[in-house]
Design a protein around this motif. Structure first.
Motif, PDB file in Angstrom:
ATOM      1  N   PHE A   1       0.836  -1.200   0.000  1.00 25.88           N
ATOM      2  CA  PHE A   1       0.000   0.000   0.000  1.00 25.88           C
ATOM      3  C   PHE A   1       0.869   1.248   0.000  1.00 25.88           C
ATOM      4  O   PHE A   1       0.639   2.184  -0.772  1.00 25.88           O
ATOM      5  N   ARG A   2       1.871   1.287   0.882  1.00 27.00           N
ATOM      6  CA  ARG A   2       2.746   2.465   0.959  1.00 27.00           C
ATOM      7  C   ARG A   2       3.477   2.710  -0.351  1.00 27.00           C
ATOM      8  O   ARG A   2       3.606   3.854  -0.795  1.00 27.00           O
ATOM      9  N   ARG A   3       3.959   1.642  -0.998  1.00 27.31           N
ATOM     10  CA  ARG A   3       4.664   1.777  -2.267  1.00 27.31           C
ATOM     11  C   ARG A   3       3.741   2.375  -3.331  1.00 27.31           C
ATOM     12  O   ARG A   3       4.145   3.276  -4.078  1.00 27.31           O
ATOM     13  N   ILE A   4       2.509   1.907  -3.384  1.00 29.90           N
ATOM     14  CA  ILE A   4       1.561   2.416  -4.382  1.00 29.90           C
ATOM     15  C   ILE A   4       1.191   3.861  -4.081  1.00 29.90           C
ATOM     16  O   ILE A   4       1.092   4.694  -4.989  1.00 29.90           O
ATOM     17  N   TYR A   5       1.011   4.199  -2.789  1.00 27.83           N
ATOM     18  CA  TYR A   5       0.700   5.579  -2.431  1.00 27.83           C
ATOM     19  C   TYR A   5       1.826   6.523  -2.840  1.00 27.83           C
ATOM     20  O   TYR A   5       1.585   7.605  -3.377  1.00 27.83           O
ATOM     21  N   HIS A   6       3.073   6.135  -2.596  1.00 27.56           N
ATOM     22  CA  HIS A   6       4.198   7.048  -2.810  1.00 27.56           C
ATOM     23  C   HIS A   6       4.689   7.091  -4.249  1.00 27.56           C
ATOM     24  O   HIS A   6       5.071   8.154  -4.741  1.00 27.56           O
TER      25      HIS A   6
ATOM     26  N   GLY B   1       2.933   5.749  -7.017  1.00 26.58           N
ATOM     27  CA  GLY B   1       1.885   5.675  -8.024  1.00 26.58           C
ATOM     28  C   GLY B   1       1.263   7.022  -8.345  1.00 26.58           C
ATOM     29  O   GLY B   1       1.630   8.058  -7.795  1.00 26.58           O
ATOM     30  N   ARG B   2       0.299   6.967  -9.256  1.00 18.08           N
ATOM     31  CA  ARG B   2      -0.474   8.153  -9.635  1.00 18.08           C
ATOM     32  C   ARG B   2      -1.841   8.069  -8.986  1.00 18.08           C
ATOM     33  O   ARG B   2      -2.289   6.984  -8.601  1.00 18.08           O
ATOM     34  N   SER B   3      -2.535   9.213  -8.906  1.00 19.92           N
ATOM     35  CA  SER B   3      -3.846   9.197  -8.262  1.00 19.92           C
ATOM     36  C   SER B   3      -4.836  10.063  -9.033  1.00 19.92           C
ATOM     37  O   SER B   3      -4.454  10.970  -9.763  1.00 19.92           O
ATOM     38  N   ALA B   4      -6.114   9.741  -8.843  1.00 18.16           N
ATOM     39  CA  ALA B   4      -7.219  10.522  -9.395  1.00 18.16           C
ATOM     40  C   ALA B   4      -8.284  10.608  -8.306  1.00 18.16           C
ATOM     41  O   ALA B   4      -8.510   9.650  -7.566  1.00 18.16           O
TER      42      ALA B   4
ATOM     43  N   LYS C   1       1.932   0.464 -11.980  1.00 18.39           N
ATOM     44  CA  LYS C   1       2.153  -0.707 -12.843  1.00 18.39           C
ATOM     45  C   LYS C   1       2.865  -1.790 -12.044  1.00 18.39           C
ATOM     46  O   LYS C   1       3.761  -1.506 -11.260  1.00 18.39           O
ATOM     47  N   ASN C   2       2.422  -3.043 -12.208  1.00 18.36           N
ATOM     48  CA  ASN C   2       3.106  -4.156 -11.541  1.00 18.36           C
ATOM     49  C   ASN C   2       3.743  -5.064 -12.577  1.00 18.36           C
ATOM     50  O   ASN C   2       3.551  -4.899 -13.771  1.00 18.36           O
ATOM     51  N   ARG C   3       4.500  -6.043 -12.118  1.00 15.29           N
ATOM     52  CA  ARG C   3       5.217  -6.945 -13.016  1.00 15.29           C
ATOM     53  C   ARG C   3       4.496  -8.272 -13.200  1.00 15.29           C
ATOM     54  O   ARG C   3       4.978  -9.138 -13.911  1.00 15.29           O
TER      55      ARG C   3
END
Length: 115
Positions: A13-18, A20-23, A34-36
């Motif tokens: 969650f923290r990785r995606i928050y920091h 990632g992009r948001s709307a 994006k994930n692998r």
């Protein structure tokens, strides 16, 4: 019905928050990264500020259902976190669905043939 693959760990969650992009919409905030793995994963969070467990769980169920119904319209291979907001408690389901699709459009996560 195939269950959604979920994001569960706090560090994810923290990785995606920091990174990632948001709307943002009145009903939710959508974060993506994006994930692998090639398959999209979903994480849903709802703050305690929204109410007791029954209220929070209702919002979570609605957000998971919106994701499930629109999963085929999304590009595969993304981690998506949906954070419920206070209007999601009593908001109209159709408006919530449109807000979710609008957030996906802003983040360019819809497939080309969808939008």
């Amino acid at each position: 019905m195939k269950a959604a693959i979920t994001v569960k760990e706090n560090y994810e969650f923290r990785r995606i928050y920091h990174k990632g992009r948001s709307a943002v919409s009145p009903y939710m905030v959508v974060y993506c990264l994006k994930n692998r793995e090639g398959a999209s994963r979903l994480g849903v969070t709802v703050s305690r500020k929204l109410g007791h467990a029954v209220v929070r769980n209702r919002v979570r169920r609605r957000l998971r259902e919106i994701y499930r119904l629109n999963r085929d319209k999304m590009q595969p291979g993304w981690d998506v976190i949906v954070v419920g907001r206070s209007r999601g408690i009593s908001g109209d389901y159709r408006k919530m669905n449109e807000a979710y699709l609008d957030c996906l459009r802003k983040l360019s996560l819809l497939r080309e043939d969808e939008g």
